[in-house]
Motif scaffolding. Sequence first.
Motif, PDB file in Angstrom:
ATOM      1  N   GLY A 104       0.798  -1.211   0.000  1.00 33.58           N
ATOM      2  CA  GLY A 104       0.000   0.000   0.000  1.00 33.58           C
ATOM      3  C   GLY A 104       0.834   1.265   0.000  1.00 33.58           C
ATOM      4  O   GLY A 104       1.927   1.302   0.568  1.00 33.58           O
ATOM      5  N   THR A 105       0.315   2.280  -0.673  1.00 32.23           N
ATOM      6  CA  THR A 105       0.998   3.553  -0.742  1.00 32.23           C
ATOM      7  C   THR A 105       0.497   4.497   0.347  1.00 32.23           C
ATOM      8  O   THR A 105      -0.523   4.249   0.991  1.00 32.23           O
ATOM      9  CB  THR A 105       0.768   4.218  -2.105  1.00 32.23           C
ATOM     10  N   GLY A 106       1.196   5.594   0.518  1.00 29.20           N
ATOM     11  CA  GLY A 106       0.769   6.593   1.479  1.00 29.20           C
ATOM     12  C   GLY A 106      -0.542   7.257   1.101  1.00 29.20           C
ATOM     13  O   GLY A 106      -1.246   7.797   1.961  1.00 29.20           O
ATOM     14  N   ALA A 107      -0.895   7.193  -0.174  1.00 32.89           N
ATOM     15  CA  ALA A 107      -2.153   7.783  -0.648  1.00 32.89           C
ATOM     16  C   ALA A 107      -3.328   6.839  -0.466  1.00 32.89           C
ATOM     17  O   ALA A 107      -4.459   7.196  -0.789  1.00 32.89           O
ATOM     18  CB  ALA A 107      -2.020   8.156  -2.123  1.00 32.89           C
ATOM     19  N   GLY A 108      -3.063   5.646   0.033  1.00 25.18           N
ATOM     20  CA  GLY A 108      -4.154   4.722   0.326  1.00 25.18           C
ATOM     21  C   GLY A 108      -4.449   3.702  -0.750  1.00 25.18           C
ATOM     22  O   GLY A 108      -5.391   2.926  -0.630  1.00 25.18           O
ATOM     23  N   ARG A 109      -3.652   3.670  -1.804  1.00 25.79           N
ATOM     24  CA  ARG A 109      -3.879   2.663  -2.835  1.00 25.79           C
ATOM     25  C   ARG A 109      -3.267   1.343  -2.369  1.00 25.79           C
ATOM     26  O   ARG A 109      -2.183   1.316  -1.788  1.00 25.79           O
ATOM     27  CB  ARG A 109      -3.254   3.083  -4.154  1.00 25.79           C
ATOM     28  N   GLN A 110      -3.975   0.273  -2.667  1.00 23.04           N
ATOM     29  CA  GLN A 110      -3.504  -1.055  -2.307  1.00 23.04           C
ATOM     30  C   GLN A 110      -3.397  -1.925  -3.544  1.00 23.04           C
ATOM     31  O   GLN A 110      -4.232  -1.852  -4.454  1.00 23.04           O
ATOM     32  CB  GLN A 110      -4.454  -1.725  -1.306  1.00 23.04           C
ATOM     33  N   TYR A 111      -2.380  -2.760  -3.531  1.00 25.46           N
ATOM     34  CA  TYR A 111      -2.166  -3.703  -4.632  1.00 25.46           C
ATOM     35  C   TYR A 111      -2.053  -5.103  -4.042  1.00 25.46           C
ATOM     36  O   TYR A 111      -1.432  -5.291  -2.995  1.00 25.46           O
ATOM     37  CB  TYR A 111      -0.888  -3.344  -5.395  1.00 25.46           C
ATOM     38  N   TRP A 112      -2.666  -6.058  -4.755  1.00 20.25           N
ATOM     39  CA  TRP A 112      -2.702  -7.428  -4.273  1.00 20.25           C
ATOM     40  C   TRP A 112      -2.129  -8.369  -5.325  1.00 20.25           C
ATOM     41  O   TRP A 112      -2.292  -8.142  -6.526  1.00 20.25           O
ATOM     42  CB  TRP A 112      -4.141  -7.861  -3.983  1.00 20.25           C
ATOM     43  N   GLY A 113      -1.505  -9.432  -4.861  1.00 21.88           N
ATOM     44  CA  GLY A 113      -1.091 -10.505  -5.743  1.00 21.88           C
ATOM     45  C   GLY A 113      -2.234 -11.475  -5.951  1.00 21.88           C
ATOM     46  O   GLY A 113      -3.316 -11.328  -5.380  1.00 21.88           O
ATOM     47  N   GLN A 114      -1.974 -12.512  -6.741  1.00 18.20           N
ATOM     48  CA  GLN A 114      -3.021 -13.476  -7.083  1.00 18.20           C
ATOM     49  C   GLN A 114      -3.121 -14.607  -6.068  1.00 18.20           C
ATOM     50  O   GLN A 114      -4.064 -15.381  -6.106  1.00 18.20           O
ATOM     51  CB  GLN A 114      -2.761 -14.046  -8.482  1.00 18.20           C
ATOM     52  N   GLY A 115      -2.141 -14.680  -5.181  1.00 18.82           N
ATOM     53  CA  GLY A 115      -2.156 -15.694  -4.124  1.00 18.82           C
ATOM     54  C   GLY A 115      -1.336 -16.921  -4.471  1.00 18.82           C
ATOM     55  O   GLY A 115      -1.164 -17.269  -5.640  1.00 18.82           O
ATOM     56  N   THR A 116      -0.839 -17.559  -3.433  1.00 18.64           N
ATOM     57  CA  THR A 116      -0.139 -18.840  -3.583  1.00 18.64           C
ATOM     58  C   THR A 116      -0.636 -19.771  -2.488  1.00 18.64           C
ATOM     59  O   THR A 116      -0.775 -19.379  -1.329  1.00 18.64           O
ATOM     60  CB  THR A 116       1.400 -18.643  -3.507  1.00 18.64           C
ATOM     61  N   ARG A 117      -0.924 -20.997  -2.871  1.00 18.47           N
ATOM     62  CA  ARG A 117      -1.561 -21.933  -1.933  1.00 18.47           C
ATOM     63  C   ARG A 117      -0.527 -22.668  -1.109  1.00 18.47           C
ATOM     64  O   ARG A 117       0.453 -23.207  -1.637  1.00 18.47           O
ATOM     65  CB  ARG A 117      -2.421 -22.935  -2.706  1.00 18.47           C
ATOM     66  N   VAL A 118      -0.778 -22.701   0.185  1.00 17.61           N
ATOM     67  CA  VAL A 118       0.057 -23.457   1.124  1.00 17.61           C
ATOM     68  C   VAL A 118      -0.806 -24.529   1.773  1.00 17.61           C
ATOM     69  O   VAL A 118      -1.866 -24.222   2.332  1.00 17.61           O
ATOM     70  CB  VAL A 118       0.650 -22.528   2.208  1.00 17.61           C
ATOM     71  N   THR A 119      -0.359 -25.760   1.656  1.00 12.34           N
ATOM     72  CA  THR A 119      -1.068 -26.884   2.267  1.00 12.34           C
ATOM     73  C   THR A 119      -0.132 -27.599   3.213  1.00 12.34           C
ATOM     74  O   THR A 119       0.946 -28.048   2.813  1.00 12.34           O
ATOM     75  CB  THR A 119      -1.571 -27.864   1.205  1.00 12.34           C
ATOM     76  N   VAL A 120      -0.532 -27.680   4.468  1.00 16.97           N
ATOM     77  CA  VAL A 120       0.262 -28.363   5.488  1.00 16.97           C
ATOM     78  C   VAL A 120      -0.482 -29.636   5.862  1.00 16.97           C
ATOM     79  O   VAL A 120      -1.547 -29.588   6.479  1.00 16.97           O
ATOM     80  CB  VAL A 120       0.486 -27.482   6.724  1.00 16.97           C
ATOM     81  N   SER A 121       0.082 -30.757   5.461  1.00 23.69           N
ATOM     82  CA  SER A 121      -0.603 -32.028   5.665  1.00 23.69           C
ATOM     83  C   SER A 121       0.403 -33.168   5.633  1.00 23.69           C
ATOM     84  O   SER A 121       1.391 -33.111   4.908  1.00 23.69           O
ATOM     85  CB  SER A 121      -1.658 -32.243   4.586  1.00 23.69           C
ATOM     86  N   SER A 122       0.107 -34.201   6.409  1.00 23.48           N
ATOM     87  CA  SER A 122       0.959 -35.391   6.372  1.00 23.48           C
ATOM     88  C   SER A 122       0.405 -36.414   5.392  1.00 23.48           C
ATOM     89  O   SER A 122       0.992 -37.477   5.195  1.00 23.48           O
ATOM     90  CB  SER A 122       1.073 -36.001   7.772  1.00 23.48           C
TER      91      SER A 122
END
Length: 122
Positions: A104-122
């Motif tokens: 985020g910038t000081g002017a209040g704009r926000q930018y987002w990524g597309q996401g990355t999946r994390v799976t914790v499992s045995s």
Amino acid sequence: QVQLMESGGGLVQPGGSLNLSCAASQSIFNFVFMGWYRQVADNERELVAQVISSGTRNSPDGVHYSDAVKGRFTISKDSAKNTLLLQMNSLKSEDTAVYYCCMGTGAGRQYWGQGTRVTVSS
């Protein structure tokens, strides 16, 4: 328009580690806020860790973690590579989620990524 691209997600066993990266398409120097969020299904996105810029090169940035990850996750930034990092250790099944970075910038704009999946499992 700033573009963010996360990487590093995957499948890991409980107790394991993963390192997430968020590469920005431009310099991250002017972002006052950089953070990692996670989301499970349709639940609300949860702030996991954040870096608040001090605004000067001689003062340290403010770093904050949610109670759920404190002591296990480490957020950092590599300004030379325009990258935000999240080192995740001692992973638990409840850390399973899609992880997003946000800047985020000081002017209040926000930018987002597309996401990355994390799976914790045995």
